[in-house]
Motif scaffolding. Structure first.
Motif, mmCIF file in Angstrom:
data_model
loop_
_atom_site.group_PDB
_atom_site.id
_atom_site.type_symbol
_atom_site.label_atom_id
_atom_site.label_comp_id
_atom_site.label_asym_id
_atom_site.label_seq_id
_atom_site.Cartn_x
_atom_site.Cartn_y
_atom_site.Cartn_z
ATOM 1 N N GLY A 86 -0.786 -3.045 -12.182
ATOM 2 C CA GLY A 86 -1.496 -3.977 -13.044
ATOM 3 C C GLY A 86 -1.682 -3.367 -14.423
ATOM 4 N N GLU A 87 -2.924 -3.273 -14.862
ATOM 5 C CA GLU A 87 -3.245 -2.705 -16.177
ATOM 6 C C GLU A 87 -3.399 -1.192 -16.131
ATOM 7 N N GLN A 88 -3.378 -0.607 -14.924
ATOM 8 C CA GLN A 88 -3.601 0.827 -14.781
ATOM 9 C C GLN A 88 -2.300 1.608 -14.762
ATOM 10 N N SER A 89 -2.327 2.855 -15.247
ATOM 11 C CA SER A 89 -1.255 3.820 -15.094
ATOM 12 C C SER A 89 -1.882 5.081 -14.520
ATOM 13 N N ILE A 90 -1.492 5.478 -13.323
ATOM 14 C CA ILE A 90 -2.145 6.571 -12.612
ATOM 15 C C ILE A 90 -1.115 7.547 -12.063
ATOM 16 N N MET A 91 -1.587 8.781 -11.798
ATOM 17 C CA MET A 91 -0.771 9.797 -11.153
ATOM 18 C C MET A 91 -1.301 10.016 -9.742
ATOM 19 N N LEU A 92 -0.411 10.081 -8.773
ATOM 20 C CA LEU A 92 -0.792 10.297 -7.384
ATOM 21 C C LEU A 92 -0.112 11.541 -6.838
ATOM 22 N N LEU A 113 7.030 2.298 -9.896
ATOM 23 C CA LEU A 113 6.932 3.616 -9.278
ATOM 24 C C LEU A 113 7.944 4.530 -9.942
ATOM 25 N N GLU A 114 7.482 5.748 -10.323
ATOM 26 C CA GLU A 114 8.342 6.695 -11.026
ATOM 27 C C GLU A 114 8.102 8.088 -10.466
ATOM 28 N N ASN A 115 9.162 8.893 -10.434
ATOM 29 C CA ASN A 115 9.052 10.292 -10.030
ATOM 30 C C ASN A 115 9.204 11.178 -11.261
ATOM 31 N N PRO A 116 8.106 11.703 -11.807
ATOM 32 C CA PRO A 116 8.196 12.544 -12.998
ATOM 33 C C PRO A 116 8.478 14.010 -12.665
ATOM 34 N N HIS A 167 0.869 -1.174 0.000
ATOM 35 C CA HIS A 167 0.000 0.000 0.000
ATOM 36 C C HIS A 167 0.905 1.222 0.000
ATOM 37 N N TRP A 168 0.802 2.078 -1.037
ATOM 38 C CA TRP A 168 1.642 3.257 -1.169
ATOM 39 C C TRP A 168 0.843 4.505 -0.846
ATOM 40 N N ILE A 169 1.360 5.362 0.040
ATOM 41 C CA ILE A 169 0.739 6.638 0.375
ATOM 42 C C ILE A 169 1.759 7.739 0.101
ATOM 43 N N VAL A 170 1.431 8.672 -0.785
ATOM 44 C CA VAL A 170 2.352 9.741 -1.152
ATOM 45 C C VAL A 170 2.368 10.806 -0.059
ATOM 46 N N VAL A 171 3.577 11.180 0.384
ATOM 47 C CA VAL A 171 3.738 12.227 1.395
ATOM 48 C C VAL A 171 4.024 13.566 0.727
ATOM 49 N N THR A 172 5.048 13.613 -0.122
ATOM 50 C CA THR A 172 5.367 14.825 -0.884
ATOM 51 C C THR A 172 5.765 14.430 -2.299
ATOM 52 N N GLY A 173 5.592 15.368 -3.219
ATOM 53 C CA GLY A 173 5.935 15.126 -4.604
ATOM 54 C C GLY A 173 4.793 14.477 -5.367
ATOM 55 N N MET A 174 5.095 14.032 -6.574
ATOM 56 C CA MET A 174 4.108 13.375 -7.433
ATOM 57 C C MET A 174 4.640 12.018 -7.864
ATOM 58 N N ALA A 175 3.754 11.031 -7.884
ATOM 59 C CA ALA A 175 4.131 9.676 -8.267
ATOM 60 C C ALA A 175 3.387 9.253 -9.529
ATOM 61 N N SER A 216 -3.235 7.564 -2.478
ATOM 62 C CA SER A 216 -2.646 6.253 -2.266
ATOM 63 C C SER A 216 -3.129 5.255 -3.297
ATOM 64 N N THR A 217 -2.469 4.099 -3.337
ATOM 65 C CA THR A 217 -2.897 2.991 -4.179
ATOM 66 C C THR A 217 -2.514 1.685 -3.500
ATOM 67 N N PHE A 218 -3.284 0.635 -3.763
ATOM 68 C CA PHE A 218 -3.035 -0.683 -3.190
ATOM 69 C C PHE A 218 -2.619 -1.628 -4.303
ATOM 70 N N ILE A 219 -1.530 -2.384 -4.086
ATOM 71 C CA ILE A 219 -0.987 -3.293 -5.090
ATOM 72 C C ILE A 219 -1.058 -4.711 -4.544
ATOM 73 N N PRO A 220 -1.953 -5.543 -5.045
ATOM 74 C CA PRO A 220 -2.062 -6.921 -4.553
ATOM 75 C C PRO A 220 -0.835 -7.749 -4.940
ATOM 76 N N ALA A 221 -0.571 -8.788 -4.193
ATOM 77 C CA ALA A 221 0.490 -9.734 -4.556
ATOM 78 C C ALA A 221 0.220 -10.290 -5.951
ATOM 79 N N GLY A 222 1.286 -10.429 -6.739
ATOM 80 C CA GLY A 222 1.149 -10.954 -8.092
ATOM 81 C C GLY A 222 0.919 -9.907 -9.150
ATOM 82 N N HIS A 223 0.653 -8.647 -8.776
ATOM 83 C CA HIS A 223 0.449 -7.577 -9.750
ATOM 84 C C HIS A 223 1.777 -6.975 -10.169
#
Length: 479
Positions: A421-427, A443-446, A408-416, A432-439
């Motif tokens: 899986g099949e999604q590409s999102i900006m945070l 993670l990138e810092n643009p 489970h990723w929670i952004v504190v500062t900056g942009m992620a 936050s986002t949840f990543i199940p096992a097997g997915h």
């Protein structure tokens, strides 16, 4: 042409818990803010006629080495080249691999100046003069060592005994002597023709290659075979030779002293007084910090009462000493060292115990450096681990997958920028986002500032080896 070759490796076990295998002595910050690796690079770049500096280091330390060099902003257009070892094979392999690579790119007459990355030299003018003397000798075919004028009867260093008669700028070496007992060290000091063996050298690369072939053919053949099968990448101001792991494993594990210097009849030494130290213990490192009226040396917030002749390094929390003396106290987030000053050489025994017990504290700090940034383990327990992850601007973790844990990723500062899986999102912050096992995920810092996030792992197995990499901009996939 003089090319400094910085040898950056080792574990620095006598400086545990700050020095560890994944963060060895050359990367330890000193009281002035720079580390020994950075000081070695600056010292090399300040020499005359230097257009390239080569660094031989472990493959896992390459990106951290680049970060340390980049922080100096001091290369002034010089080429920074690298030879990357998959694992350590002692100094004979490191020095010869560098020499063979330099011979291919610059020819046999180029001079190489071998500099360990974990030494401190205070008198840079004397260093520059000693290098000039060594280069003169090396250009005429001598294998040159730098012999440090002994200041006291030291039992922790090897010695060089010089022969009678002088060379132009140096002395011929009669023999190398192992670390002596105190009585022998006192004899060497009184004799006047014994010098501390600094581990610094200057060679004509063609001479070194020929002498290694004659005196240590097994090392020579194995290193030559390794280089022939290794991968070279080049850019405008960057050349990197990554040594083939399978063939490098065949190289004998032996020092340059044993393999060559003690066998060759072409060895000379340049006596010098450089303000040199190999920073080989906490006692030596403590001397870089000013002492107070009670002989105490403190780094960090330290209070004392009735305490004398102690050294304390506690950068992250308040420390207090009451009624104690002659202690070394080093506090890090995950390990505390308390040692008597007379026994600082024995710290390496603790590291041996950690290795024997399979404890990771000999290898990693709580904060671990990666090519893309750092992660810090904040807390862990049964089926969970919490990390603070920092991703540098423009950096990206590999496209990867874990079999046994979700994240489970929670952004504190900056942009992620996240692939989940099949999604590409900006945070953004507080998202936050949840990543199940097997997915599969990435993670990138643009952005242009550090991306900081909290990662909560949960699962049956949370080891760092539960990772399958599919794509990686730092070349860490199996392909």
């Amino acid at each position: 042409m003089l090319i400094p070759v910085i040898i950056c490796g080792g574990a620095g076990t006598r400086l545990w818990p700050v020095s560890r295998e994944a963060h060895p002595k050359p990367f330890m910050p000193l009281p002035d803010g720079q580390n020994l690796l950075q000081k070695t690079l600056l010292r090399a770049l300040a020499l005359d006629s230097v257009s390239e500096v080569m660094t031989v280091t472990n493959r896992e330390l390459f990106f951290k080495t680049e970060d340390e060099y980049r922080a100096l902003k001091a290369n002034n257009g010089n080429c920074l080249s690298y030879v990357l070892e998959p694992f350590g094979r002692n100094t004979a392999a490191a020095v010869l691999a560098a020499a063979m690579q330099l011979q291919q790119t610059h020819g046999p007459d180029a001079l190489m100046l071998v500099l360990p990355a974990d030494h401190l030299i205070k008198n840079t003018d004397a260093f520059a003069q000693a290098v000039a003397n060594a280069a003169k000798l090396a250009s005429t075919g001598w294998l040159v060592t730098f012999g440090i004028q002994p200041q006291y009867p030291e039992t922790g260093f090897g010695y060089i005994e010089s022969a009678t008669g002088t060379l132009d700028g140096g002395l011929q070496v009669k023999r190398f002597v192992e670390k002596p007992n105190l009585e022998k060290a006192q004899e060497y000091l009184a004799a006047g023709n014994y010098f501390w063996n600094s581990g610094m050298f200057c060679f004509r690369v063609g001479t070194l290659v020929d002498e290694m072939e004659a005196n240590a053919p097994d090392v020579s053949e194995a290193v030559a075979a390794t280089i022939a099968a290794s991968r070279l990448t080049e850019a405008k101001a960057h050349r990197c030779l990554s040594l083939d792991a399978e063939l490098f494993a065949n190289v004998p594990d032996i020092s340059i002293d044993y393999a060559l210097m003690e066998r060759s009849n072409k060895v000379a030494t340049v006596p010098c007084d450089l303000g040199w130290s190999d920073i080989g213990s906490w006692n030596a490192l403590s001397e870089l910090t000013a002492e107070d009226s009670n002989g105490n040396r403190f780094e960090g917030e330290v209070l004392s009462h009735g305490a004398h002749n102690n050294y304390v390094q506690s950068p992250e929390r308040l420390a207090a000493l009451v009624g104690v003396q002659n202690l070394i106290v080093v506090d890090t987030p995950d390990a505390l060292l308390i040692a008597h000053k007379e026994h600082t050489q024995d710290v390496k025994q603790i590291v041996s115990q950690l290795k024997k017990n399979g404890h990771s504290a000999h290898l990693l700090h709580r904060t671990v450096h990666r090519p893309w940034g750092t992660y810090t383990t904040l807390e862990e327990g049964h089926r969970f681990k919490i990390k603070r992850i920092v991703v540098k601007p423009g950096a990206s973790l590999s496209l990867q997958m874990h079999h046994h844990r979700s994240e489970h990723w929670i952004v504190v500062t900056g942009m992620a920028k996240v692939v989940n899986g099949e999604q590409s999102i900006m945070l953004n912050s507080n998202e936050s986002t949840f990543i199940p096992a097997g997915h599969q995920h990435r993670l990138e810092n643009p952005g242009v500032i550090d991306l900081v996030l909290i990662e909560v792992q949960s699962g049956d197995y949370l080891g760092e080896d539960d990772i399958v990499r599919y794509e990686d901009i730092y070349g860490r996939t199996s392909s």
